[in-house]
Enzyme design. Structure first.
Site, PDB file in Angstrom:
ATOM      1  N   TRP A   1       0.857  -1.181   0.000  1.00 13.24           N
ATOM      2  CA  TRP A   1       0.000   0.000   0.000  1.00 13.24           C
ATOM      3  C   TRP A   1       0.891   1.229   0.000  1.00 13.24           C
ATOM      4  CZ3 TRP A   1      -1.894   2.641   4.903  1.00 13.24           C
ATOM      5  CH2 TRP A   1      -2.860   3.608   4.607  1.00 13.24           C
TER       6      TRP A   1
ATOM      7  N   ASP B   1       0.266  -5.541   9.702  1.00 10.29           N
ATOM      8  CA  ASP B   1      -0.819  -4.619   9.377  1.00 10.29           C
ATOM      9  C   ASP B   1      -2.021  -5.491   9.005  1.00 10.29           C
ATOM     10  OD1 ASP B   1      -2.533  -2.655   8.534  1.00 10.29           O
ATOM     11  OD2 ASP B   1      -1.182  -1.781   7.050  1.00 10.29           O
TER      12      ASP B   1
ATOM     13  N   LYS C   1     -12.716  -1.838   6.930  1.00  9.10           N
ATOM     14  CA  LYS C   1     -13.211  -2.755   5.904  1.00  9.10           C
ATOM     15  C   LYS C   1     -14.165  -3.795   6.485  1.00  9.10           C
ATOM     16  CE  LYS C   1     -10.387  -1.081   2.663  1.00  9.10           C
ATOM     17  NZ  LYS C   1      -9.539  -0.174   3.456  1.00  9.10           N
TER      18      LYS C   1
END
Length: 475
Positions: free
Chosen positions: A207, A288, A324
């Site tokens: 990311w 993460d 999410k």
């Protein structure tokens, strides 16, 4: 030697500061009383006191001089005239371009948020019920610097397991953060403060904001191999070689599941091999975890990498996000946890994480944390959440199957197996930047230029159109 005058002002109530005056004298104070003038001449020093009236006159002279200087400066240039526009964010810019397009068949597969099969945002029923239950609660007081204790307790149970030894032994330091981004940034600053000479290794690719986070925390970064463009899968041998060659005691950023942007995860056996090599090298893993439950529909399976490292005795850190998997994008709900060696160490680490957070944002927000802790603490709501997050994951998986089916039905000569092999919200399509540009220019399909397709933007209504567009530019 030129004549030079210095005004030295002493006061017990203010900090000393230097003010320039038009005569060339300097005054070190903010008080107009008890001012000593020191005149330094060739061959000697003379000290004398000025009375309050003359000090006031000096102060007015200073003010007039500063005002004239300020006007001259502002008349020639603004304070920020040297600032140039920042480059566009590669992800957020896609949505901006999509919104500006008026074509009726336009498709946005760059969005990083879940959408239903009609392309609309979704609020989970468990979230609606949690909001109903907490409506009217006392919602206005600050949370502590470390956030809601109830929220962090349930968050780390989700990450590590209800019966994890590290939880029973009270060896986990945890604080509420501003979603997963805040968790990563808080840890990056913690790393810089307490391991200032250490390196962080970041996967290729990752990311894009990960690079910004450690750069702005002033932590020196290196890259390690992760994705193999030839197979569109994991470069396991390259990964292991880079882990082995990294200086012992390095920090590694790992994606717990649903790697962003590739959707490529190590298998369970590969995670075990990675964990063993980390032990040999004494590396520190930071996970993460933005997609627990959202990747496979099973929160236990999506947390397997963390459990493997934890059971192997690693002291790990984990950044969690509930954007999410609970659809709480705008609430910015996250948690950073660090496994320590003793309960005393965990108390110390938590206190330092709170101290780092204090000048950043002081306290995290309350509402989203209340939603998450309400859901995770109630068996009925938690079961409903598990059901809903699986439905989201299953829709993504079905769209992967539909996209691959339509590409193969069109007679594409390329192998699209990676579309269904990968997992999570994103599909790393393998399209080149030139092919992506054609998709946008000729077919009004919007995605990031690295070829990352957000499967949340794919629906039963647009999957054939998308497949046709991809087929045309990849012939």
């Amino acid at each position: 030697m030129a004549l030079k005058s210095v005004l030295t002002c002493r006061t017990p109530f203010t900090l000393s500061k230097v003010l320039e005056v038009s005569s060339g004298e300097r005054c070190q104070s903010t008080s107009a009383s008890n001012i000593v003038v020191q005149k330094v001449e060739r061959g000697g020093r003379i000290d004398r006191k000025l009375e309050g009236g003359r000090a006031a006159m000096a102060g007015r002279a200073i003010a007039r001089s500063n005002m004239r200087a300020g006007k001259r400066f502002m008349s020639t240039a603004g304070w920020w005239s040297h600032v140039t526009p920042a480059p566009r964010d590669p992800i957020l810019g896609v949505t901006e371009a999509f919104l500006a397009d008026t074509h009726p068949s336009k498709v946005n597969v760059g969005v990083g948020a879940y959408r239903n099969d009609k392309g609309k945002p979704v609020v989970l029923q468990c979230v609606r019920e949690a909001e109903r239950r907490i409506a009217g609660s006392k919602f206005m007081e600050y949370l502590p610097m470390g956030g809601s204790v109830k929220f962090t307790e349930f968050a780390i149970r989700l990450a590590y397991g209800d019966e994890a030894d590290v939880l029973n032994d009270k060896r986990v330091a945890s604080v509420q953060t501003l979603s997963g981004t805040g968790a990563c940034r808080l840890f990056a600053d913690f790393q810089k403060r307490f391991k200032p000479e250490s390196l962080v290794y970041i996967p290729i690719p990752t990311w894009s904001n990960h690079h910004n986070i450690w750069r702005d925390a002033r932590v020196e970064s290196r890259l390690f191999r992760y994705y193999d463009p030839a197979t569109k899968g994991l470069d396991f041998s390259g990964l292991m070689e880079d882990v082995k060659n990294a200086p012992s005691g390095s920090f590694f950023l790992l994606h717990a599941c649903a790697h962003n942007p590739t959707g490529v995860d190590p298998s369970e056996e590969q995670w075990k091999e990675i964990s063993q090599l980390f032990k040999e090298k004494g590396h520190f893993p930071l996970f993460d975890m933005a997609y627990q439950g959202f990747a496979s529909g099973d929160t236990e399976k999506d947390g397997q990498a963390i459990r493997i490292f934890m059971n192997d005795g690693h002291q790990i850190a984990c950044g969690q996000s509930f954007a999410k998997n609970m659809g709480l994008y705008g609430q910015r709900v996250g948690c950073l946890s660090v496994i320590c060696s003793t309960p005393q160490e965990s108390v110390a680490v938590k206190s330092q994480l709170q101290q780092i957070a204090r000048p950043m944002y002081s306290n995290p927000p309350l509402h989203g944390a209340e939603i998450v802790s309400t859901i995770l603490s109630d068996p009925e709501l938690k079961d409903l959440w598990h059901k809903e997050v699986k439905e989201m994951a299953d829709r993504i998986i079905s769209m992967r199957e539909a996209l691959r089916f339509n590409l193969e039905k069109l007679g594409s000569k390329l192998n699209w197996q990676h579309v269904t092999d990968q997992i999570g919200m994103f599909c790393y399509s393998g399209l080149t930047e030139e092919q992506v540009d054609r998709l946008t220019r000729e077919f009004h399909v919007y995605l990031t230029r690295n070829g990352r397709i957000s499967m949340a933007g794919v629906t039963t209504g647009n999957v054939e159109y998308l497949a046709n567009a991809v087929h045309e530019v990849s012939k």
